[in-house]
Motif scaffolding. Sequence first.
Motif, mmCIF file in Angstrom:
data_model
loop_
_atom_site.group_PDB
_atom_site.id
_atom_site.type_symbol
_atom_site.label_atom_id
_atom_site.label_comp_id
_atom_site.label_asym_id
_atom_site.label_seq_id
_atom_site.Cartn_x
_atom_site.Cartn_y
_atom_site.Cartn_z
ATOM 1 N N TYR A 60 0.837 -1.201 0.000
ATOM 2 C CA TYR A 60 0.000 0.000 0.000
ATOM 3 C C TYR A 60 0.877 1.258 0.000
ATOM 4 N N SER A 61 0.327 2.325 -0.556
ATOM 5 C CA SER A 61 0.919 3.646 -0.430
ATOM 6 C C SER A 61 0.191 4.386 0.688
ATOM 7 N N LEU A 62 0.864 5.379 1.282
ATOM 8 C CA LEU A 62 0.270 6.139 2.381
ATOM 9 C C LEU A 62 0.110 7.588 1.943
ATOM 10 N N LEU A 63 -1.101 8.096 2.073
ATOM 11 C CA LEU A 63 -1.394 9.487 1.716
ATOM 12 C C LEU A 63 -1.637 10.244 3.013
ATOM 13 N N LEU A 64 -0.800 11.243 3.279
ATOM 14 C CA LEU A 64 -0.797 11.942 4.561
ATOM 15 C C LEU A 64 -1.382 13.342 4.422
ATOM 16 N N VAL A 65 -2.226 13.729 5.403
ATOM 17 C CA VAL A 65 -2.734 15.101 5.457
ATOM 18 C C VAL A 65 -2.591 15.627 6.884
ATOM 19 N N ASP A 66 -2.450 16.938 7.007
ATOM 20 C CA ASP A 66 -2.290 17.613 8.291
ATOM 21 C C ASP A 66 -3.487 18.540 8.498
ATOM 22 N N SER A 67 -4.298 18.252 9.513
ATOM 23 C CA SER A 67 -5.505 19.054 9.754
ATOM 24 C C SER A 67 -5.208 20.365 10.460
ATOM 25 N N GLU A 68 -3.982 20.530 10.968
ATOM 26 C CA GLU A 68 -3.551 21.757 11.647
ATOM 27 C C GLU A 68 -4.493 22.133 12.797
ATOM 28 N N GLU A 69 -5.037 21.107 13.454
ATOM 29 C CA GLU A 69 -5.886 21.282 14.634
ATOM 30 C C GLU A 69 -7.109 22.155 14.343
ATOM 31 N N SER A 70 -7.578 22.123 13.099
ATOM 32 C CA SER A 70 -8.738 22.916 12.700
ATOM 33 C C SER A 70 -9.907 21.996 12.385
ATOM 34 N N ALA A 71 -11.061 22.227 13.056
ATOM 35 C CA ALA A 71 -12.231 21.370 12.850
ATOM 36 C C ALA A 71 -12.740 21.453 11.419
ATOM 37 N N SER A 72 -12.853 22.653 10.883
ATOM 38 C CA SER A 72 -13.376 22.803 9.529
ATOM 39 C C SER A 72 -12.406 22.235 8.497
ATOM 40 N N ARG A 73 -11.116 22.464 8.709
ATOM 41 C CA ARG A 73 -10.121 21.938 7.776
ATOM 42 C C ARG A 73 -10.091 20.410 7.830
ATOM 43 N N GLU A 74 -10.222 19.856 9.031
ATOM 44 C CA GLU A 74 -10.170 18.414 9.175
ATOM 45 C C GLU A 74 -11.321 17.746 8.425
ATOM 46 N N ARG A 75 -12.507 18.289 8.543
ATOM 47 C CA ARG A 75 -13.649 17.688 7.846
ATOM 48 C C ARG A 75 -13.437 17.721 6.335
ATOM 49 N N GLN A 76 -13.002 18.861 5.803
ATOM 50 C CA GLN A 76 -12.803 18.979 4.363
ATOM 51 C C GLN A 76 -11.733 18.022 3.870
ATOM 52 N N LEU A 77 -10.637 17.932 4.615
ATOM 53 C CA LEU A 77 -9.542 17.046 4.217
ATOM 54 C C LEU A 77 -9.985 15.583 4.202
ATOM 55 N N LEU A 78 -10.698 15.174 5.244
ATOM 56 C CA LEU A 78 -11.109 13.781 5.336
ATOM 57 C C LEU A 78 -12.152 13.424 4.278
ATOM 58 N N GLU A 79 -13.043 14.346 3.979
ATOM 59 C CA GLU A 79 -14.038 14.082 2.943
ATOM 60 C C GLU A 79 -13.365 13.943 1.576
ATOM 61 N N ASP A 80 -12.372 14.794 1.309
ATOM 62 C CA ASP A 80 -11.634 14.701 0.043
ATOM 63 C C ASP A 80 -10.785 13.433 -0.003
ATOM 64 N N LEU A 81 -10.127 13.143 1.123
ATOM 65 C CA LEU A 81 -9.238 11.990 1.191
ATOM 66 C C LEU A 81 -10.014 10.685 1.021
ATOM 67 N N CYS A 82 -11.225 10.651 1.538
ATOM 68 C CA CYS A 82 -12.051 9.448 1.485
ATOM 69 C C CYS A 82 -12.282 8.979 0.050
ATOM 70 N N MET A 83 -12.291 9.892 -0.904
ATOM 71 C CA MET A 83 -12.562 9.553 -2.299
ATOM 72 C C MET A 83 -11.345 8.954 -2.997
ATOM 73 N N ARG A 84 -10.159 9.015 -2.334
ATOM 74 C CA ARG A 84 -8.921 8.627 -3.000
ATOM 75 C C ARG A 84 -8.229 7.426 -2.378
ATOM 76 N N VAL A 85 -8.785 6.907 -1.283
ATOM 77 C CA VAL A 85 -8.112 5.839 -0.548
ATOM 78 C C VAL A 85 -9.060 4.676 -0.284
ATOM 79 N N ASP A 86 -8.475 3.545 0.130
ATOM 80 C CA ASP A 86 -9.276 2.371 0.480
ATOM 81 C C ASP A 86 -9.776 2.432 1.919
ATOM 82 N N GLY A 87 -9.067 3.152 2.762
ATOM 83 C CA GLY A 87 -9.441 3.266 4.167
ATOM 84 C C GLY A 87 -8.701 4.422 4.799
ATOM 85 N N LEU A 88 -9.162 4.861 5.973
ATOM 86 C CA LEU A 88 -8.605 6.034 6.628
ATOM 87 C C LEU A 88 -8.178 5.737 8.060
#
Length: 334
Positions: free
Chosen positions: A95-123
């Motif tokens: 597997y490859s690992l795709l990393l994101v940094d939410s920078e401790e922001s609630a709004s940023r974290e939601r957006q990142l995870l929703e986008d990331l969900c479309m590109r990976v097999d699991g989170l």
Amino acid sequence: MEKKSAPTIKDVAAAANVSIATVSKYINRTKRFTPDVEARLADAIRELGYHSNPLARSMITGRSKTLGLSIPDMHNQYFAGLVQGANRVAMKHGYSLLLVDSEESASRERQLLEDLCMRVDGLMIHSKLRDEEMAWIDELTKPLVFFDRREGWGKKQIDSYNREAAYMVASHLVKAGHRHVAYIGFDKSRADEERYAGAQACLEENGLALQRFNTEVSSPQEGSRLCSKIMLGPEPVDAVICFNDMIAIGFLKEAAELGFSVPADCSVVGFDNIPFCDYVTPALTSVDMGGERIGEIATQRLIDILSGQESQAELPEPRLILRKSTSSRQPDNG
């Protein structure tokens, strides 16, 4: 000179004298073949220098062979170890690992995870958000593993020893003779709630109070900002427990600039046991939470979920690493 085109799956099939469908099933590991056929396929792939197209493979299998990992603070060295452990296991299983940094922001974290969900097999999600801030998480359609205890969220989580670790720290300080203890927390984090509760429980059992101070972000700057407020405040302090090493390092720096001696005037303890603990003055006592191993376990658990298997690995227990920022003192009568 005409550029040679890259070998295709058709070329591999011709070289191995098999069908294109057989090559596809072999590459994507959806079917096993006789040793002779698999040997011919492996030889053809190696000699031709064939590399499968990940995008094309994902269209066929419905899998990207990519795992997502969300962390809250790229600057914190604890997460560097966690990422190393996660990447090691991911690579081991192809597997490859795709990393994101939410920078401790609630709004940023939601957006990142929703986008990331479309590109990976699991989170895998290391979030400092509380449960009530993450009601939307159920909308994500991929398997999830959390790096902390989430009540009622099933087995898709890595349990934590934050409360036990903080109790251990407070117990050590009390046994070492400390009677006036402060805690510098970060109340935006779930782990903070457990660490504060663990330290408070121990001190209450010993008839002692725990002063609490709070940071806006879990950074050295915040540790530095609160140091003068604590050390020059009206209530005496002989030990400080910091939510993490980053805060503790800032506290140590400011204490020295104010003219205080650590640990003679005040013992200081952090959490995470990041590499910098050995290089600050004095060297920082810290709790090793086993971040690298936790990254390995979380990744293996997610891969097992994807393959329909059960994970058996147990989390490492926290270890108190004693260094020069703490020392024993004679209990007073205060």
